[in-house]
Structures are given as C-alpha cells and as structure tokens.
Design a protein around this motif. Structure first.
Motif, mmCIF file in Angstrom:
data_model
loop_
_atom_site.group_PDB
_atom_site.id
_atom_site.type_symbol
_atom_site.label_atom_id
_atom_site.label_comp_id
_atom_site.label_asym_id
_atom_site.label_seq_id
_atom_site.Cartn_x
_atom_site.Cartn_y
_atom_site.Cartn_z
ATOM 1 N N ILE A 123 5.417 -1.931 0.976
ATOM 2 C CA ILE A 123 6.162 -0.872 0.283
ATOM 3 C C ILE A 123 6.062 -1.189 -1.206
ATOM 4 O O ILE A 123 6.368 -2.302 -1.633
ATOM 5 N N ALA A 124 5.578 -0.232 -2.001
ATOM 6 C CA ALA A 124 5.471 -0.455 -3.440
ATOM 7 C C ALA A 124 5.829 0.822 -4.182
ATOM 8 O O ALA A 124 5.917 1.896 -3.584
ATOM 9 N N ASN A 125 5.986 0.681 -5.490
ATOM 10 C CA ASN A 125 6.410 1.824 -6.291
ATOM 11 C C ASN A 125 5.239 2.746 -6.638
ATOM 12 O O ASN A 125 4.270 2.321 -7.265
ATOM 13 N N GLY A 126 5.359 3.999 -6.214
ATOM 14 C CA GLY A 126 4.288 4.969 -6.439
ATOM 15 C C GLY A 126 4.161 5.421 -7.879
ATOM 16 O O GLY A 126 3.210 6.118 -8.233
ATOM 17 N N GLN A 127 5.107 5.012 -8.728
ATOM 18 C CA GLN A 127 4.984 5.373 -10.152
ATOM 19 C C GLN A 127 3.787 4.684 -10.786
ATOM 20 O O GLN A 127 3.333 5.084 -11.847
ATOM 21 N N ARG A 128 3.316 3.616 -10.143
ATOM 22 C CA ARG A 128 2.180 2.867 -10.694
ATOM 23 C C ARG A 128 1.077 2.734 -9.647
ATOM 24 O O ARG A 128 0.927 1.691 -9.010
ATOM 25 N N PRO A 129 0.260 3.775 -9.490
ATOM 26 C CA PRO A 129 -0.788 3.739 -8.460
ATOM 27 C C PRO A 129 -1.754 2.562 -8.625
ATOM 28 O O PRO A 129 -2.351 2.108 -7.653
ATOM 29 N N GLU A 130 -1.885 2.032 -9.854
ATOM 30 C CA GLU A 130 -2.836 0.930 -10.067
ATOM 31 C C GLU A 130 -2.393 -0.348 -9.335
ATOM 32 O O GLU A 130 -3.175 -1.278 -9.182
ATOM 33 N N LEU A 131 -1.139 -0.380 -8.866
ATOM 34 C CA LEU A 131 -0.683 -1.519 -8.064
ATOM 35 C C LEU A 131 -1.524 -1.678 -6.801
ATOM 36 O O LEU A 131 -1.613 -2.770 -6.226
ATOM 37 N N LEU A 132 -2.163 -0.590 -6.386
ATOM 38 C CA LEU A 132 -2.961 -0.630 -5.154
ATOM 39 C C LEU A 132 -4.093 -1.658 -5.238
ATOM 40 O O LEU A 132 -4.484 -2.242 -4.229
ATOM 41 N N TYR A 133 -4.618 -1.891 -6.448
ATOM 42 C CA TYR A 133 -5.683 -2.905 -6.591
ATOM 43 C C TYR A 133 -5.175 -4.270 -6.128
ATOM 44 O O TYR A 133 -5.815 -4.952 -5.329
ATOM 45 N N GLY A 134 -4.024 -4.666 -6.672
ATOM 46 C CA GLY A 134 -3.454 -5.976 -6.332
ATOM 47 C C GLY A 134 -3.042 -6.045 -4.871
ATOM 48 O O GLY A 134 -3.225 -7.067 -4.204
ATOM 49 N N ILE A 135 -2.492 -4.941 -4.377
ATOM 50 C CA ILE A 135 -2.039 -4.916 -2.977
ATOM 51 C C ILE A 135 -3.234 -5.116 -2.043
ATOM 52 O O ILE A 135 -3.189 -5.896 -1.093
ATOM 53 N N ALA A 136 -4.345 -4.421 -2.336
ATOM 54 C CA ALA A 136 -5.547 -4.559 -1.501
ATOM 55 C C ALA A 136 -6.093 -5.986 -1.580
ATOM 56 O O ALA A 136 -6.677 -6.497 -0.627
ATOM 57 N N ALA A 137 -5.858 -6.649 -2.724
ATOM 58 C CA ALA A 137 -6.343 -8.023 -2.897
ATOM 59 C C ALA A 137 -5.358 -9.046 -2.321
ATOM 60 O O ALA A 137 -5.583 -10.249 -2.437
ATOM 61 N N GLY A 138 -4.256 -8.568 -1.742
ATOM 62 C CA GLY A 138 -3.298 -9.472 -1.103
ATOM 63 C C GLY A 138 -2.305 -10.097 -2.061
ATOM 64 O O GLY A 138 -1.606 -11.055 -1.712
ATOM 65 N N GLU A 139 -2.237 -9.591 -3.289
ATOM 66 C CA GLU A 139 -1.290 -10.159 -4.257
ATOM 67 C C GLU A 139 0.156 -9.802 -3.878
ATOM 68 O O GLU A 139 0.382 -8.777 -3.246
ATOM 69 N N PRO A 140 1.107 -10.657 -4.285
ATOM 70 C CA PRO A 140 2.506 -10.373 -3.947
ATOM 71 C C PRO A 140 3.076 -9.236 -4.797
ATOM 72 O O PRO A 140 3.523 -9.450 -5.915
ATOM 73 N N ILE A 141 3.012 -8.049 -4.277
ATOM 74 C CA ILE A 141 3.524 -6.856 -4.967
ATOM 75 C C ILE A 141 4.410 -6.113 -3.986
ATOM 76 O O ILE A 141 4.034 -5.948 -2.811
ATOM 77 N N GLY A 142 5.573 -5.676 -4.429
ATOM 78 C CA GLY A 142 6.483 -4.946 -3.555
ATOM 79 C C GLY A 142 6.949 -5.816 -2.405
ATOM 80 O O GLY A 142 7.106 -7.034 -2.554
ATOM 81 N N THR A 143 7.135 -5.209 -1.253
ATOM 82 C CA THR A 143 7.501 -5.972 -0.052
ATOM 83 C C THR A 143 6.361 -5.878 0.950
ATOM 84 O O THR A 143 5.931 -4.782 1.299
ATOM 85 N N ARG A 144 5.860 -7.046 1.371
ATOM 86 C CA ARG A 144 4.780 -7.060 2.370
ATOM 87 C C ARG A 144 5.359 -7.437 3.733
ATOM 88 O O ARG A 144 6.023 -8.469 3.881
ATOM 89 N N PHE A 145 5.119 -6.590 4.699
ATOM 90 C CA PHE A 145 5.477 -6.862 6.086
ATOM 91 C C PHE A 145 4.217 -7.389 6.756
ATOM 92 O O PHE A 145 3.210 -6.685 6.818
ATOM 93 N N VAL A 146 4.288 -8.642 7.207
ATOM 94 C CA VAL A 146 3.077 -9.307 7.692
ATOM 95 C C VAL A 146 2.848 -8.975 9.167
ATOM 96 O O VAL A 146 3.720 -9.220 10.002
ATOM 97 N N GLY A 147 1.689 -8.395 9.454
ATOM 98 C CA GLY A 147 1.338 -8.029 10.817
ATOM 99 C C GLY A 147 1.199 -9.259 11.701
ATOM 100 O O GLY A 147 0.785 -10.315 11.219
#
Ligand code: GLU
Length: 262
Positions: A233-257
């Motif tokens: 779950i991350a803030n949609g106000q900053r779509p560029e966060l998706l780069y870090g999220i795809a790279a596994g960086e700690p952004i927002g809340t990650r629910f680990v499968g």
C-alpha cells in the motif's frame, strides 16, 4: 515481475470528480517505463463513476443505482480514452476488461478471463481492468458485484499469478492509528500476517468519490499473500514510488506473501 497496480479514484481525480491530468500523466509515464524495463503490468483502475460524476456535472456520487450505472458508463469511456491516448505516446497498447463477480466466481468463466489475460500479456498489451459498474448491480438475495477495486485487484492478481500487487491510495500505508486524527500514528513498514489486532486497526472508507478503505485492503492482502504474492500500500500522489516498490525498497506498507523460501 508480473505486477498488478490498482489506482483509486482519489488518485486519479480531483475532489471535483474531474481528471487529475498531471497525476494520470505521471502514472502512465512510470507504468510505461516499468513495462519497458521488462515487467509485465496490469492496471486495475477505479474512477469510472467518479469521472462520470464530473462529466455529467452531477452534484456528487449518485445514491441511486441507475444514475450510478449511467455515471460509470460515461466515466469508463473517458477513463479508457485518457489511458489509450497517454499510453500511445509511449507506444503501449491498452486493453479494457470489465468484470462482474460472476466472471470470476464460476470456474469456467474465470478460465475465460485468465485465458484472455494470458494472451494479452503475451501480445505485450497492457490490460486495464475495472468492475463493469454499468451492469453489475445487486438484487435482493443475489450478490453479483465485487463492490470495490481493492478486492477486484486481489482477485485479478490471483488469476494472473502476479508477483506483486500495489494499491495506490490516498494514504502512505497502514498506520498504528488513524494519522488524520492521531499525531502519534506510526507507519507499519512490513506485515507478515493479518492478525485480528491488525484488522481492528482498519478504519472505515475515507473519501467522498471512491469506495474501499483499510478493511478492504487487508482483505485484499489476505487473498494475495496466501498465493505467495506481495502486496504494497503506497501513496498514489507520487506514482514514481512504483520504481522503488518494484525494486523491493521499503516504501509504504509491504505485506509479504507466504512462500517457502521466506
Ligand atoms: N469500480 C468503481 C469505479 O470505477 C470503483 C470502485 C472503487 O472505488 O474501489 O468508479
């Protein structure tokens, strides 16, 4: 990676219901770039009803079903027109898939959906999914709707065997308390299990134009985690966060499968 990104109405539209042009343009740029980098992407986009409200100049989100259906039919066109136009600038081809609960509840129909998704991804298209709000309505005793796109995106992530589901929302992630009310609220960076305590933390829906809230997000997390898919779950106000999220960086809340190697 196969990534499902869900964007809520609060990310796509201004409070007026009109399209947030800059935000959508940023989102499309990042998604196009991630696709160019080799990821497979599926977008679950809300906004049909919200955008229909704006385009039809309605005073607010409709309370009656036929107006809601009409708003969705108008808004869905506007939504796809916008995505098609913007993704075309980066030479990406979009595809529209509108689902009802019955399309994913019955194994035969779900298989049809999965086949279409698989083929679209093979053809390098970018599937854009929403609920078919123009016809998905509940009658007494019959539930034919999914109702909100947190759950829909989790269902889609399961159907396509996604590695990652990202819910872009109007909040940075899951907090220990409601950050709009409690200054001591702290972001929870990682969740490995949906406990009853966590469920109790989830409040009720937040914005005027969208549906959903933390409760539906936790339900979505539970659905995908069981299949070994992560959810962020991350803030949609900053779509560029998706780069870090795809790279596994700690952004927002990650629910680990849940996977055996973890
Ligand atoms: N399907 C709805 C729409 O496009 C949105 C549902 C949601 O907000 O989760 O307006």
């Amino acid at each position: 990676m196969k990534i499902v990104v869900k964007v809520g109405t609060s990310t796509l539209a201004h409070a007026t219901g009109r399209l947030n042009i800059r935000r959508v343009a940023e989102l499309v740029t990042v998604l196009s770039d991630l696709k160019n980098a080799g990821h497979q992407l599926i977008l679950v986009s809300s906004g049909a009803i919200g955008m229909g409200v704006g385009k039809l100049n309605l005073p607010g989100r409709p309370a009656d079903m036929p107006t809601k259906q009409a708003a969705a039919a108008v808004g869905q066109c506007e939504l796809m027109y916008t995505y098609d136009k913007l993704f075309s600038e980066y030479h990406h081809t979009v595809a529209q898939l509108l689902l009802t609960r019955e399309d994913v509840d019955f194994p035969g129909r779900r298989q049809n959906f999965e086949n279409a998704m698989e083929r679209l991804l093979e053809l390098n298209a970018l599937p854009i999914v929403n609920e078919n709000d123009a016809v998905a309505t509940d009658e007494v005793g019959v539930s034919t709707t999914i109702g909100e796109n947190d759950t829909l995106s989790a269902i889609v992530a399961r159907c396509v065997g996604a590695d990652l589901l990202v819910l872009l929302s109007d909040i940075d992630g899951l907090y220990t308390a409601d950050p709009r009310k409690d200054p001591d609220a702290a972001l929870i960076p990682e969740v490995r299990e949906i406990t009853p305590e966590l469920t109790a933390l989830a409040g009720s829906p937040g914005s005027a134009l969208g549906t959903g809230g933390m409760a539906t997000k936790l339900k979505a997390a539970e659905l995908v985690m069981a299949c070994g898919c992560d959810m962020v779950i991350a803030n949609g106000q900053r779509p560029e966060l998706l780069y870090g999220i795809a790279a596994g960086e700690p952004i927002g809340t990650r629910f680990v499968g849940r996977r055996e190697d973890r």
